[in-house]
Scaffold this motif. Structure first.
Motif, PDB file in Angstrom:
ATOM      1  N   VAL A   1       0.978  -1.187   0.212  1.00  0.00           N
ATOM      2  CA  VAL A   1       0.045   0.035  -0.085  1.00  0.00           C
ATOM      3  C   VAL A   1       0.997   1.308  -0.118  1.00  0.00           C
ATOM      4  O   VAL A   1       1.785   1.494   0.945  1.00  0.00           O
ATOM      5  N   ASN A   2       0.740   2.252  -1.011  1.00  0.00           N
ATOM      6  CA  ASN A   2       1.637   3.050  -1.045  1.00  0.00           C
ATOM      7  C   ASN A   2       1.291   4.155  -0.098  1.00  0.00           C
ATOM      8  O   ASN A   2       2.425   4.740   0.610  1.00  0.00           O
ATOM      9  N   ILE A   3       0.093   4.407   0.329  1.00  0.00           N
ATOM     10  CA  ILE A   3      -0.289   5.278   1.302  1.00  0.00           C
ATOM     11  C   ILE A   3      -1.552   4.907   1.751  1.00  0.00           C
ATOM     12  O   ILE A   3      -2.457   4.735   0.907  1.00  0.00           O
ATOM     13  N   SER A   4      -1.983   4.906   3.043  1.00  0.00           N
ATOM     14  CA  SER A   4      -2.991   4.739   3.580  1.00  0.00           C
ATOM     15  C   SER A   4      -4.109   5.947   3.410  1.00  0.00           C
ATOM     16  O   SER A   4      -3.728   7.167   3.274  1.00  0.00           O
ATOM     17  N   SER A   5      -5.170   5.649   3.140  1.00  0.00           N
ATOM     18  CA  SER A   5      -6.326   6.529   2.731  1.00  0.00           C
ATOM     19  C   SER A   5      -6.507   7.364   4.207  1.00  0.00           C
ATOM     20  O   SER A   5      -7.003   8.372   4.170  1.00  0.00           O
ATOM     21  N   THR A   6      -5.976   6.930   5.486  1.00  0.00           N
ATOM     22  CA  THR A   6      -6.029   7.590   6.517  1.00  0.00           C
ATOM     23  C   THR A   6      -4.952   8.391   6.831  1.00  0.00           C
ATOM     24  O   THR A   6      -4.795   9.153   7.871  1.00  0.00           O
ATOM     25  N   GLU A   7      -3.984   8.302   6.084  1.00  0.00           N
ATOM     26  CA  GLU A   7      -2.529   8.972   6.188  1.00  0.00           C
ATOM     27  C   GLU A   7      -2.837  10.427   6.007  1.00  0.00           C
ATOM     28  O   GLU A   7      -3.533  11.139   5.126  1.00  0.00           O
ATOM     29  N   ILE A   8      -2.208  11.339   6.741  1.00  0.00           N
ATOM     30  CA  ILE A   8      -2.085  12.734   6.445  1.00  0.00           C
ATOM     31  C   ILE A   8      -1.434  13.099   4.882  1.00  0.00           C
ATOM     32  O   ILE A   8      -0.197  12.512   5.035  1.00  0.00           O
ATOM     33  N   GLY A   9      -1.859  13.857   4.123  1.00  0.00           N
ATOM     34  CA  GLY A   9      -1.191  13.997   2.937  1.00  0.00           C
ATOM     35  C   GLY A   9      -1.715  13.075   1.699  1.00  0.00           C
ATOM     36  O   GLY A   9      -1.407  13.205   0.695  1.00  0.00           O
ATOM     37  N   ALA A  10      -2.501  12.015   2.155  1.00  0.00           N
ATOM     38  CA  ALA A  10      -3.195  11.225   1.170  1.00  0.00           C
ATOM     39  C   ALA A  10      -4.259  12.176   0.481  1.00  0.00           C
ATOM     40  O   ALA A  10      -4.756  13.243   0.800  1.00  0.00           O
ATOM     41  N   LEU A  11      -4.044  11.739  -1.150  1.00  0.00           N
ATOM     42  CA  LEU A  11      -4.937  12.544  -2.107  1.00  0.00           C
ATOM     43  C   LEU A  11      -6.303  11.891  -2.469  1.00  0.00           C
ATOM     44  O   LEU A  11      -6.268  10.749  -2.699  1.00  0.00           O
ATOM     45  N   SER A  12      -7.385  12.571  -2.321  1.00  0.00           N
ATOM     46  CA  SER A  12      -8.664  11.881  -2.902  1.00  0.00           C
ATOM     47  C   SER A  12      -8.661  11.525  -4.244  1.00  0.00           C
ATOM     48  O   SER A  12      -7.998  12.290  -4.931  1.00  0.00           O
ATOM     49  N   LYS A  13      -9.207  10.772  -4.590  1.00  0.00           N
ATOM     50  CA  LYS A  13      -9.640  10.301  -5.822  1.00  0.00           C
ATOM     51  C   LYS A  13     -10.157  11.661  -6.687  1.00  0.00           C
ATOM     52  O   LYS A  13      -9.862  12.266  -7.994  1.00  0.00           O
ATOM     53  N   GLU A  14     -11.076  12.638  -5.999  1.00  0.00           N
ATOM     54  CA  GLU A  14     -11.648  13.646  -6.468  1.00  0.00           C
ATOM     55  C   GLU A  14     -10.411  14.632  -6.981  1.00  0.00           C
ATOM     56  O   GLU A  14     -10.663  14.967  -7.997  1.00  0.00           O
ATOM     57  N   THR A  15      -9.559  14.719  -6.030  1.00  0.00           N
ATOM     58  CA  THR A  15      -8.260  15.833  -6.299  1.00  0.00           C
ATOM     59  C   THR A  15      -7.608  15.275  -7.441  1.00  0.00           C
ATOM     60  O   THR A  15      -7.045  15.996  -8.170  1.00  0.00           O
ATOM     61  N   ALA A  16      -7.429  14.027  -7.434  1.00  0.00           N
ATOM     62  CA  ALA A  16      -6.519  12.998  -8.438  1.00  0.00           C
ATOM     63  C   ALA A  16      -7.275  13.520  -9.667  1.00  0.00           C
ATOM     64  O   ALA A  16      -6.699  13.852 -10.919  1.00  0.00           O
ATOM     65  N   GLU A  17      -8.448  13.399 -10.084  1.00  0.00           N
ATOM     66  CA  GLU A  17      -9.205  13.586 -11.264  1.00  0.00           C
ATOM     67  C   GLU A  17      -9.052  14.989 -11.639  1.00  0.00           C
ATOM     68  O   GLU A  17      -8.924  15.225 -12.762  1.00  0.00           O
ATOM     69  N   ARG A  18      -9.130  15.928 -10.698  1.00  0.00           N
ATOM     70  CA  ARG A  18      -8.989  17.385 -11.278  1.00  0.00           C
ATOM     71  C   ARG A  18      -7.607  17.548 -11.805  1.00  0.00           C
ATOM     72  O   ARG A  18      -7.379  18.281 -12.593  1.00  0.00           O
ATOM     73  N   ILE A  19      -6.592  16.714 -10.975  1.00  0.00           N
ATOM     74  CA  ILE A  19      -5.238  17.099 -11.521  1.00  0.00           C
ATOM     75  C   ILE A  19      -5.127  16.282 -12.853  1.00  0.00           C
ATOM     76  O   ILE A  19      -4.444  16.951 -13.765  1.00  0.00           O
ATOM     77  N   LEU A  20      -5.391  15.435 -13.139  1.00  0.00           N
ATOM     78  CA  LEU A  20      -5.705  14.629 -14.443  1.00  0.00           C
ATOM     79  C   LEU A  20      -6.166  15.400 -15.572  1.00  0.00           C
ATOM     80  O   LEU A  20      -5.831  15.521 -16.646  1.00  0.00           O
ATOM     81  N   GLN A  21      -7.413  15.973 -15.083  1.00  0.00           N
ATOM     82  CA  GLN A  21      -7.977  16.926 -16.117  1.00  0.00           C
ATOM     83  C   GLN A  21      -7.214  18.100 -16.498  1.00  0.00           C
ATOM     84  O   GLN A  21      -7.158  18.589 -17.709  1.00  0.00           O
ATOM     85  N   MET A  22      -6.740  18.915 -15.486  1.00  0.00           N
ATOM     86  CA  MET A  22      -5.963  20.088 -15.876  1.00  0.00           C
ATOM     87  C   MET A  22      -4.681  19.885 -16.534  1.00  0.00           C
ATOM     88  O   MET A  22      -4.085  20.704 -17.064  1.00  0.00           O
ATOM     89  N   LYS A  23      -3.971  18.377 -16.288  1.00  0.00           N
ATOM     90  CA  LYS A  23      -2.961  18.094 -16.887  1.00  0.00           C
ATOM     91  C   LYS A  23      -1.787  19.173 -16.559  1.00  0.00           C
ATOM     92  O   LYS A  23      -0.958  19.321 -17.400  1.00  0.00           O
ATOM     93  N   ASP A  24      -1.828  19.691 -15.375  1.00  0.00           N
ATOM     94  CA  ASP A  24      -0.696  20.652 -15.136  1.00  0.00           C
ATOM     95  C   ASP A  24       0.472  19.802 -14.531  1.00  0.00           C
ATOM     96  O   ASP A  24       0.339  19.150 -13.573  1.00  0.00           O
ATOM     97  N   THR A  25       1.588  19.994 -15.269  1.00  0.00           N
ATOM     98  CA  THR A  25       2.602  19.081 -15.106  1.00  0.00           C
ATOM     99  C   THR A  25       3.416  19.219 -13.659  1.00  0.00           C
ATOM    100  O   THR A  25       4.203  18.532 -13.386  1.00  0.00           O
ATOM    101  N   ASP A  26       2.982  20.390 -13.078  1.00  0.00           N
ATOM    102  CA  ASP A  26       3.569  20.577 -11.863  1.00  0.00           C
ATOM    103  C   ASP A  26       2.925  19.829 -10.633  1.00  0.00           C
ATOM    104  O   ASP A  26       3.345  19.854  -9.383  1.00  0.00           O
TER     105      ASP A  26
END
Length: 143
Positions: A20-45
Motif C-alpha cells: 500500500v503506497n499510502i493509506s487513505s487515513t494518512e495525512i497527505g493522502a490525495l482523494s480520487k476527486e483531487t486526482a481527477e482534477r489534476i488529471l483533467q488540468m494536466k498541469d505538469t507541476d
C-alpha cells in the motif's frame, strides 16, 4: 517515496494489495476527486502528486491506470509526467499485480503502446524500460 509510507498487510482479502503506497487515513493522502482534477488540468507541476492517491485494493490500481489512460492526449509535457508516474510509482510498486492480472497488464500495455507512438525521446526511453521490467517479471512468473 518515503519508506515509512509502505505498509505490509499480513491478513488481507484477495482484492487487497500487500503493498500500500499510502493509506487513505494518512495525512497527505490525495482523494480520487483531487486526482481527477489534476488529471483533467494536466498541469505538469501537480501530476507527480498522484502517487499520494491511496492504492489499497486492486480496484484502486485499476482506477488509477484507467484514469491515466483517459488523461493521455497530444500534450507531450503531460504525457512525459504521466510516463514518469508509471515508471517511478506504478510499475515499481505494483508490477507483480499487473503481471498477474490480465486486465491490468492489458491496460498498462495499451498505455505503453500509446506512449510509444510519440516522438519524444524521454518518453520512448521510459516506455522501453517499463516494457523490460514487465517482461522480466512476466518471465520470472513463467518459471
Amino acid at each position: 517515496m518515503d519508506q515509512n509510507l509502505l505498509q505490509m498487510n499480513q491478513v488481507r482479502s484477495e482484492d487487497e494489495l500487500a503493498v500500500v503506497n499510502i493509506s487513505s487515513t494518512e495525512i497527505g493522502a490525495l482523494s480520487k476527486e483531487t486526482a481527477e482534477r489534476i488529471l483533467q488540468m494536466k498541469d505538469t507541476d501537480y501530476i507527480h502528486q498522484l502517487m499520494y492517491v491511496p492504492i489499497e485494493k486492486k480496484e484502486d490500481l485499476n482506477w488509477l491506470i484507467q484514469s491515466v489512460g483517459e488523461a493521455l492526449d497530444d500534450n507531450d509535457d503531460a504525457a512525459l509526467e504521466l510516463a514518469d508516474l508509471l515508471y517511478f510509482f506504478v510499475i515499481p510498486f505494483y508490477k507483480e499485480y499487473i503481471v498477474m492480472d490480465h486486465h491490468l497488464y492489458e491496460c498498462i500495455d495499451g498505455l505503453l503502446v500509446r506512449l510509444a507512438s510519440r516522438a519524444h525521446p524521454d518518453i520512448l526511453t521510459l516506455v522501453d524500460v517499463m516494457r523490460d521490467d514487465l517482461t522480466g517479471m512476466n518471465m520470472k512468473k513463467s518459471l
